[in-house]
Design a protein around this motif. Structure first.
Motif, PDB file in Angstrom:
ATOM      1  N   MET A  46       0.833  -1.201   0.000  1.00  0.00           N
ATOM      2  CA  MET A  46       0.000   0.000   0.000  1.00  0.00           C
ATOM      3  C   MET A  46       0.861   1.242   0.000  1.00  0.00           C
ATOM      4  O   MET A  46       1.839   1.321   0.729  1.00  0.00           O
ATOM      5  CB  MET A  46      -0.868   0.005   1.251  1.00  0.00           C
ATOM      6  N   GLU A  49       1.640   4.384   1.365  1.00  0.00           N
ATOM      7  CA  GLU A  49       1.201   5.010   2.601  1.00  0.00           C
ATOM      8  C   GLU A  49       1.611   6.464   2.737  1.00  0.00           C
ATOM      9  O   GLU A  49       1.214   7.130   3.670  1.00  0.00           O
ATOM     10  CB  GLU A  49       1.737   4.220   3.804  1.00  0.00           C
ATOM     11  N   ALA A  86       0.801   9.197   1.173  1.00  0.00           N
ATOM     12  CA  ALA A  86      -0.356  10.097   1.255  1.00  0.00           C
ATOM     13  C   ALA A  86      -1.584   9.266   0.942  1.00  0.00           C
ATOM     14  O   ALA A  86      -1.923   9.055  -0.209  1.00  0.00           O
ATOM     15  CB  ALA A  86      -0.206  11.242   0.262  1.00  0.00           C
ATOM     16  N   ALA A  87      -2.191   8.759   1.993  1.00  0.00           N
ATOM     17  CA  ALA A  87      -3.351   7.895   1.794  1.00  0.00           C
ATOM     18  C   ALA A  87      -4.459   8.666   1.094  1.00  0.00           C
ATOM     19  O   ALA A  87      -4.849   9.734   1.558  1.00  0.00           O
ATOM     20  CB  ALA A  87      -3.841   7.368   3.133  1.00  0.00           C
ATOM     21  N   PRO A  88      -4.920   8.170  -0.029  1.00  0.00           N
ATOM     22  CA  PRO A  88      -5.964   8.886  -0.749  1.00  0.00           C
ATOM     23  C   PRO A  88      -7.296   8.782  -0.020  1.00  0.00           C
ATOM     24  O   PRO A  88      -7.538   7.839   0.716  1.00  0.00           O
ATOM     25  CB  PRO A  88      -6.027   8.159  -2.092  1.00  0.00           C
ATOM     26  N   LEU A  89      -8.136   9.774  -0.229  1.00  0.00           N
ATOM     27  CA  LEU A  89      -9.471   9.768   0.364  1.00  0.00           C
ATOM     28  C   LEU A  89     -10.508   9.728  -0.743  1.00  0.00           C
ATOM     29  O   LEU A  89     -10.257  10.168  -1.860  1.00  0.00           O
ATOM     30  CB  LEU A  89      -9.687  11.022   1.212  1.00  0.00           C
ATOM     31  N   LEU A  90     -11.665   9.223  -0.386  1.00  0.00           N
ATOM     32  CA  LEU A  90     -12.760   9.170  -1.345  1.00  0.00           C
ATOM     33  C   LEU A  90     -13.532  10.471  -1.241  1.00  0.00           C
ATOM     34  O   LEU A  90     -14.059  10.817  -0.188  1.00  0.00           O
ATOM     35  CB  LEU A  90     -13.660   7.985  -1.000  1.00  0.00           C
ATOM     36  N   ARG A  91     -13.575  11.199  -2.335  1.00  0.00           N
ATOM     37  CA  ARG A  91     -14.313  12.470  -2.286  1.00  0.00           C
ATOM     38  C   ARG A  91     -15.789  12.189  -2.565  1.00  0.00           C
ATOM     39  O   ARG A  91     -16.126  11.154  -3.122  1.00  0.00           O
ATOM     40  CB  ARG A  91     -13.750  13.441  -3.305  1.00  0.00           C
ATOM     41  N   ARG A 107     -21.683   5.061   0.441  1.00  0.00           N
ATOM     42  CA  ARG A 107     -21.118   5.483  -0.840  1.00  0.00           C
ATOM     43  C   ARG A 107     -20.767   4.232  -1.603  1.00  0.00           C
ATOM     44  O   ARG A 107     -20.073   3.358  -1.059  1.00  0.00           O
ATOM     45  CB  ARG A 107     -19.854   6.302  -0.620  1.00  0.00           C
ATOM     46  N   ARG A 108     -21.257   4.123  -2.801  1.00  0.00           N
ATOM     47  CA  ARG A 108     -21.004   2.888  -3.550  1.00  0.00           C
ATOM     48  C   ARG A 108     -20.482   3.216  -4.939  1.00  0.00           C
ATOM     49  O   ARG A 108     -20.992   4.111  -5.595  1.00  0.00           O
ATOM     50  CB  ARG A 108     -22.287   2.070  -3.634  1.00  0.00           C
ATOM     51  N   ILE A 109     -19.467   2.468  -5.338  1.00  0.00           N
ATOM     52  CA  ILE A 109     -18.869   2.663  -6.653  1.00  0.00           C
ATOM     53  C   ILE A 109     -18.887   1.330  -7.386  1.00  0.00           C
ATOM     54  O   ILE A 109     -18.398   0.323  -6.865  1.00  0.00           O
ATOM     55  CB  ILE A 109     -17.402   3.146  -6.563  1.00  0.00           C
ATOM     56  N   ALA A 110     -19.433   1.315  -8.584  1.00  0.00           N
ATOM     57  CA  ALA A 110     -19.415   0.097  -9.397  1.00  0.00           C
ATOM     58  C   ALA A 110     -18.843   0.432 -10.758  1.00  0.00           C
ATOM     59  O   ALA A 110     -19.215   1.430 -11.362  1.00  0.00           O
ATOM     60  CB  ALA A 110     -20.819  -0.471  -9.545  1.00  0.00           C
ATOM     61  N   PRO A 111     -17.903  -0.387 -11.238  1.00  0.00           N
ATOM     62  CA  PRO A 111     -17.331  -0.122 -12.551  1.00  0.00           C
ATOM     63  C   PRO A 111     -18.360  -0.365 -13.655  1.00  0.00           C
ATOM     64  O   PRO A 111     -19.189  -1.255 -13.546  1.00  0.00           O
ATOM     65  CB  PRO A 111     -16.174  -1.114 -12.648  1.00  0.00           C
ATOM     66  N   ALA A 120     -16.778  -6.651  -7.502  1.00  0.00           N
ATOM     67  CA  ALA A 120     -17.588  -6.027  -8.545  1.00  0.00           C
ATOM     68  C   ALA A 120     -17.993  -4.607  -8.177  1.00  0.00           C
ATOM     69  O   ALA A 120     -18.415  -3.846  -9.036  1.00  0.00           O
ATOM     70  CB  ALA A 120     -18.830  -6.858  -8.816  1.00  0.00           C
ATOM     71  N   ALA A 121     -17.923  -4.245  -6.915  1.00  0.00           N
ATOM     72  CA  ALA A 121     -18.266  -2.896  -6.489  1.00  0.00           C
ATOM     73  C   ALA A 121     -17.804  -2.725  -5.054  1.00  0.00           C
ATOM     74  O   ALA A 121     -17.667  -3.698  -4.311  1.00  0.00           O
ATOM     75  CB  ALA A 121     -19.770  -2.661  -6.583  1.00  0.00           C
ATOM     76  N   TRP A 122     -17.559  -1.469  -4.669  1.00  0.00           N
ATOM     77  CA  TRP A 122     -17.192  -1.174  -3.281  1.00  0.00           C
ATOM     78  C   TRP A 122     -18.263  -0.318  -2.645  1.00  0.00           C
ATOM     79  O   TRP A 122     -18.796   0.587  -3.283  1.00  0.00           O
ATOM     80  CB  TRP A 122     -15.870  -0.411  -3.212  1.00  0.00           C
ATOM     81  N   PHE A 170     -18.932   2.019   0.926  1.00  0.00           N
ATOM     82  CA  PHE A 170     -18.422   2.580   2.177  1.00  0.00           C
ATOM     83  C   PHE A 170     -19.623   2.953   3.024  1.00  0.00           C
ATOM     84  O   PHE A 170     -20.431   3.770   2.613  1.00  0.00           O
ATOM     85  CB  PHE A 170     -17.590   3.831   1.914  1.00  0.00           C
ATOM     86  N   PHE A 221     -12.290   8.772  -8.366  1.00  0.00           N
ATOM     87  CA  PHE A 221     -13.022   9.520  -7.345  1.00  0.00           C
ATOM     88  C   PHE A 221     -12.170   9.797  -6.107  1.00  0.00           C
ATOM     89  O   PHE A 221     -12.683  10.152  -5.060  1.00  0.00           O
ATOM     90  CB  PHE A 221     -14.287   8.767  -6.946  1.00  0.00           C
ATOM     91  N   LEU A 222     -10.864   9.588  -6.241  1.00  0.00           N
ATOM     92  CA  LEU A 222      -9.989   9.768  -5.085  1.00  0.00           C
ATOM     93  C   LEU A 222      -9.360  11.153  -5.089  1.00  0.00           C
ATOM     94  O   LEU A 222      -9.122  11.739  -6.139  1.00  0.00           O
ATOM     95  CB  LEU A 222      -8.885   8.713  -5.095  1.00  0.00           C
ATOM     96  N   THR A 223      -9.105  11.654  -3.883  1.00  0.00           N
ATOM     97  CA  THR A 223      -8.332  12.886  -3.777  1.00  0.00           C
ATOM     98  C   THR A 223      -7.200  12.641  -2.802  1.00  0.00           C
ATOM     99  O   THR A 223      -7.301  11.776  -1.938  1.00  0.00           O
ATOM    100  CB  THR A 223      -9.169  14.043  -3.207  1.00  0.00           C
TER     101      THR A 223
END
Lengths: 172, 541
Positions: free
Chosen positions: A1, A3, A5-10, A105-109, B473-475, B477, B527-529
């Motif tokens: 990983m 480490e 600068a751990a990225p954050l989910l905006r 918060r959900r992300i799907a490709p 397949a998806a995450w 949080f 979507f990361l910052t």
């Protein structure tokens, strides 16, 4: 990983339609707040009519147990939802945030997208809103974006359809 | 009827493995022709009449042969039901047929509305042969073909029922397209070892099981019109029990219950895992065969196998044992998945680790949870201490407080005995809850090991999930006001297999996104910052 600068989910870029607040308020009124207030009203009326002696303790009890929670839910839930609900269609994935107490918060490709459903409920139709549900092969991966304006919903579902076709699929 | 059924070229009696058919499609007798189900299916349909008839016979026996008017009515109703069931079964049997063509498995059914379901052979992922004791008596078996849909029922075709030989052959046909490359190492991963039987009593919820069994026995007797409480010897036994020395009889009764539960657990173990065998049928197919009365043979395609779970329920863990489950798609809905995904009975932990590794085809990463974030894959990353506080608070709030408060309230209102019960419960339960919370926290960890994602969590059942990274397949949080304040977030990996969603509970808020992005690249990168350019949420359009 990595480490350093751990990225954050905006949060996602786009908020849902402001009219969604009204829709959520009506929903709250119909499902929870309305019945609670009605129960309180009926009990208070019955007490006034038949057991006036119970009013001194029943009144505050109803206020604390039924009226205040109902009003709080009615006022707080739509606001918090509006602050949280958001969506974004990226190049390779679709991203949605939702909920109010428990926030998700959900992300799907897009390569995993199987279907895109647009649903308009009776109350939603009055406010010109729609819910877009993007399903994947896993039931834990379905993305639901509630409270979009009709036009946004249509554009979104069309664009997801287009993009999902372009992205090499492995909709396993 | 179907003459094609029996004229297989002397199919060698017992277990014909899926014949390694080569390039062109199998030249099986009956290919492309419509075939019927076994007529013995009709008898199977009558099987459910056994229970009412049996209870009627018992009633007759109990009442000394004097059958009352009520019983005659029951008998008439059963006869009518028999006629209806037989007729319905006959119609269904006569109107159902199936065929295997070069591309698909087709099933036609329906009396008036004819329905043709056709499943392309290349979409069939698992083929499951199940035979209840009644099926076995009649020499038939139910074949279920699961497809990739992994959905509720829709993706599944079942043929009820086929002669056993035909079922085995059909399974061979259906799975024939799977590559039949030779498996390099020993294809058999595990066989039953009856010394593992010692773990059986550690699995079943022993005491509860006895009460459940007792309850259903009471209900069955009650249905038959026998009131157990009115039987002389039962009443006498209870009076004796009450009069006897309680300090002796109570532990003796508890011991008896535990012994009974253990015997039940042993019987269940034997029934479930008799002639258990886990093997690679060929390079791409994992097969579990097990069962004494109900035999079960589950086939999982390697491409559908997304990972394994090493489960260590509290008691079993204390005894040094574990079980293994597959995380695989196409095993059916939740209930069916639970029944079919078992790869190993309760067995020594070392054996479980070995079998899990053999299933993954790579050594099972079995790391320890450690405090520091070490990049070596021998260690799981421990979660923040806030997770421990959360577990303690939750335990005290939901397990200790309500019961104590209830007992204290009742005690204050009615009898001081309950007041004592309240404080005794609080004193005993608090350390237990704190211990469980600490254990749960110590088990909590995650790591990325090669192609796999490793997550361990749980105290009542310590589950170590090893999941293929590309299967995510998806995450998701998830946070609540409490976790947000504690700086925690729960991550859920959506997988089109097994239980669909696999949780990584209570990660540090700052580390969750990084972990998710590294574990399954390409999903949330855009979507990361970086925390430096903080908060770039643009207002909506």
């Amino acid at each position: 990983m990595s480490e350093h600068a751990a990225p954050l989910l905006r949060p996602p870029r786009h908020r849902v339609d402001p009219r969604a607040r009204a829709w959520w308020r009506v929903q709250a009124l119909l499902t929870l707040s309305g019945p609670m207030l009605l129960t309180a009203l009926v009990m208070a009326a019955l007490s006034v009519l038949f057991f006036p002696g119970a009013l001194p303790w029943l009144g505050p009890l109803l206020l604390v147990v039924l009226v205040l929670p109902a009003v709080a839910y009615l006022v707080v839930m739509p606001r918090m939802r509006y602050a949280v609900h958001a969506w974004e269609l990226g190049e390779r994935a679709v991203y949605a945030a939702g909920g109010w107490f428990w926030q998700k918060r959900r992300i799907a490709p897009l390569s995993r997208v199987q279907t895109v459903d647009t649903v308009r409920g009776p109350i939603q139709r009055r406010y010109g809103l729609a819910t877009v549900t993007v399903t994947t092969a896993s039931t834990a991966g379905d993305i639901k974006i509630a409270g979009l304006s009709d036009a946004d919903a249509e554009a979104l579902s069309r664009r997801i359809g287009e993009v999902a076709q372009d992205v090499p699929g492995d909709a396993a | 009827m179907s003459a094609a059924r029996h004229d297989g070229p002397g199919t060698g009696g017992d277990a014909p493995t899926p014949a390694p058919h080569t390039d062109d499609q199998p030249a099986v007798p009956g290919t492309g022709e419509w075939r019927r189900l076994s007529p013995r299916t009709l008898l199977v349909h009558c099987g459910w009449l056994g229970a009412p008839l049996g209870s009627l016979a018992l009633t007759a026996l109990a009442t000394g042969g004097r059958i009352t008017a009520g019983a005659w009515i029951t008998l008439a109703a059963i006869a009518a039901a028999f006629a209806v069931v037989t007729a319905a079964g006959l119609v269904r049997w006569a109107r159902t047929d199936f065929r295997v063509t070069a591309e698909s498995l087709d099933v036609r059914s329906g009396l008036l509305t004819r329905r043709l379901r056709s499943v392309p052979l290349h979409r069939i992922r698992t083929v499951d042969l199940t035979a209840s004791p009644l099926h076995r008596l009649l020499g038939v078996t139910v074949l279920r073909a699961g497809t990739a849909g992994s959905g509720e029922g829709s993706g599944e075709l079942s043929l009820e029922a086929l002669p056993v030989v035909e079922g085995e052959r059909l399974r061979g046909e259906l799975l024939a397209r799977a590559a039949a490359e030779a498996v390099a190492e020993d294809p058999v991963l595990a066989r039953i070892n009856w010394r593992w039987l010692r773990y059986a009593p550690l699995t079943f919820w022993v005491v509860g099981g006895v009460f459940v069994a007792g309850g259903s026995a009471y209900r069955a007797l009650h249905e038959m019109g026998i009131e157990p409480w009115k039987l002389g010897f039962v009443r006498r036994a209870f009076e004796e029990f009450g009069n006897g020395m309680l300090w002796l009889t109570l532990p003796a009764a508890l011991l008896a219950v535990i012994a009974l539960g253990s015997v039940g657990a042993l019987v269940l173990y034997v029934e479930n895992w008799w002639s258990y065998r886990l093997e690679w049928a060929d390079a791409g197919t994992l097969r579990v065969h097990r069962g004494l009365l109900t035999t079960r043979s589950v086939t999982i395609e390697r491409a559908r196998l997304r990972g394994v779970v090493l489960r260590e329920p509290l008691l079993l863990r204390a005894g040094g044992g574990a079980t293994v489950r597959a995380v695989a798609g196409g095993l059916g809905n939740k209930e069916e998945n639970r029944k079919r995904s078992g790869l190993l009975p309760p067995a020594p932990r070392r054996e479980a680790v070995r079998v899990a590794g053999g299933t993954l085809r790579t050594p099972f990463p079995d790391p320890e949870v450690t405090g520091r974030q070490i990049d070596g894959d021998r260690h799981l990353v421990r979660h923040p201490r806030a997770a421990l506080r959360r577990r303690r608070t939750r335990g005290l709030l939901f397990a200790v407080l309500p019961v104590s408060a209830l007992l204290a309230g009742l005690g204050a209102a009615f009898t001081p005995v309950l007041l004592h019960a309240a404080w005794i419960y609080a004193v005993l339960a608090t350390p237990a809850v704190l211990w469980l919370a600490r254990d749960a926290y110590r088990n909590l960890g995650h790591q990325i090991v090669g192609e796999h994602l490793v997550v361990r969590a749980g105290t009542f059942s310590r589950d170590t999930l090893v999941l293929r990274r590309e299967a995510v397949a998806a995450w998701t949080f998830t946070t609540s006001p409490f976790t947000r304040r504690a700086g925690l977030v729960t991550l859920t990996a959506a997988v089109a297999a097994g239980e669909e969603g696999y949780r990584v509970p209570d990660l540090a808020q700052g580390a969750a996104a990084g972990f998710a992005a590294t574990a399954a690249p390409g999903i949330l990168d855009e979507f990361l910052t970086r925390p430096v350019g903080h908060g770039d949420r643009t207002p909506s359009t």
